[in-house]
Each structure stands twice: as C-alpha cells, then as structure tokens.
Design an enzyme around this catalytic site. Sequence first.
Site, PDB file in Angstrom:
ATOM      1  N   LYS A  47      15.058 -38.696  99.344  1.00  0.00           N
ATOM      2  CA  LYS A  47      14.650 -37.294  99.170  1.00  0.00           C
ATOM      3  C   LYS A  47      13.857 -36.856 100.404  1.00  0.00           C
ATOM      4  O   LYS A  47      13.463 -37.659 101.238  1.00  0.00           O
ATOM      5  CB  LYS A  47      13.768 -37.110  97.934  1.00  0.00           C
ATOM      6  N   SER A  96      22.377 -34.965  95.289  1.00  0.00           N
ATOM      7  CA  SER A  96      21.036 -34.387  95.410  1.00  0.00           C
ATOM      8  C   SER A  96      20.623 -34.014  96.826  1.00  0.00           C
ATOM      9  O   SER A  96      19.754 -33.171  97.005  1.00  0.00           O
ATOM     10  CB  SER A  96      19.994 -35.319  94.803  1.00  0.00           C
TER      11      SER A  96
END
Length: 154
Positions: A72, A28
């Site tokens: 993230k 990711s």
Amino acid sequence: MLIAFPTACFIHTVFDYVGEISMAMGPSMLPTLNMAGDILLIERLPGWRDRVRVGDLVVFVSPANPARRATKRVLGQPGDTLCVDPTKDKLAYVQIPRGHVWLQGDNYTNSTDSRIHGPIPQAMLRGRVLACLWPSPRTLSSNTEIIPGHFTDN
C-alpha cells in the site's frame, strides 16, 4: 551439506538486512501496480524505516491475515491528521499515533487498508518498494502531493 548452510545464511542475511524481491498482485494498487502481478524490489537496508515518506509504497504484514503481506501507499506518518474517508457524508478525522502509519491502496474503491484497520504499527512494515522489476521495469517514486491546511468537521 557444508556449502548449503553458508548459502542459506547468506540468503537469509540479504533478505533480512539488504532487500528482497517480492510479488504484489490484486486490484488495490491499480493503476500503479498490475492486477495480475508485479515483481517488486524491496529495500531493507539499515535505517530504511527512517527513509519512508508520505507517498512511498511499502510492504507490510496484513492485520487481517498475518501470514499474508500487502503493498500500500503511505498517506500519513506519526502526528499527521487525515480525513478517514472523504467520500462519506459525515467526515471523520484521525491523528496518526506515534509508531504508526496510515496506508491506503491507490484503487480507493477496491482496497482494504487503514480505512478498515486503522493506523498500522510501523513494526508491521517489512520494506519500502524501490522499483518494479517485471513485467514493466520502472522506479516507483512518490507521486503524492502534500496539501497543508486546517481541517474542520462540517
């Protein structure tokens, strides 16, 4: 036994209030982080949440699995208005509520993030990523460009 308790207390204090070392792996955050795993230096000094800015990497508790942590990039802070997914035909916008942030992976096509979970409560943030320690030592500063403007739904 007498030495182990003070050592454990010291380690607990450092990890909770100063910083920690954590591993991030998975696709990711490509190309910023290595899919096979990077060892990261995480800041937890007092007031670290006040220093989080758009573009910073953060470690947070996964909304899908509270036993797991994820890394993230912060793309929105309280009060910001963002396009949820600019690749969709019908654009949708969200205003980030107070006490929340919008988090997304750098590998847009292979990331489970705020586009799925919505805004993430700031209380779920566990630290701000300062650097990658291994395998390729480097600081991880914000590389996000802010483009102010007025957005309308077409």
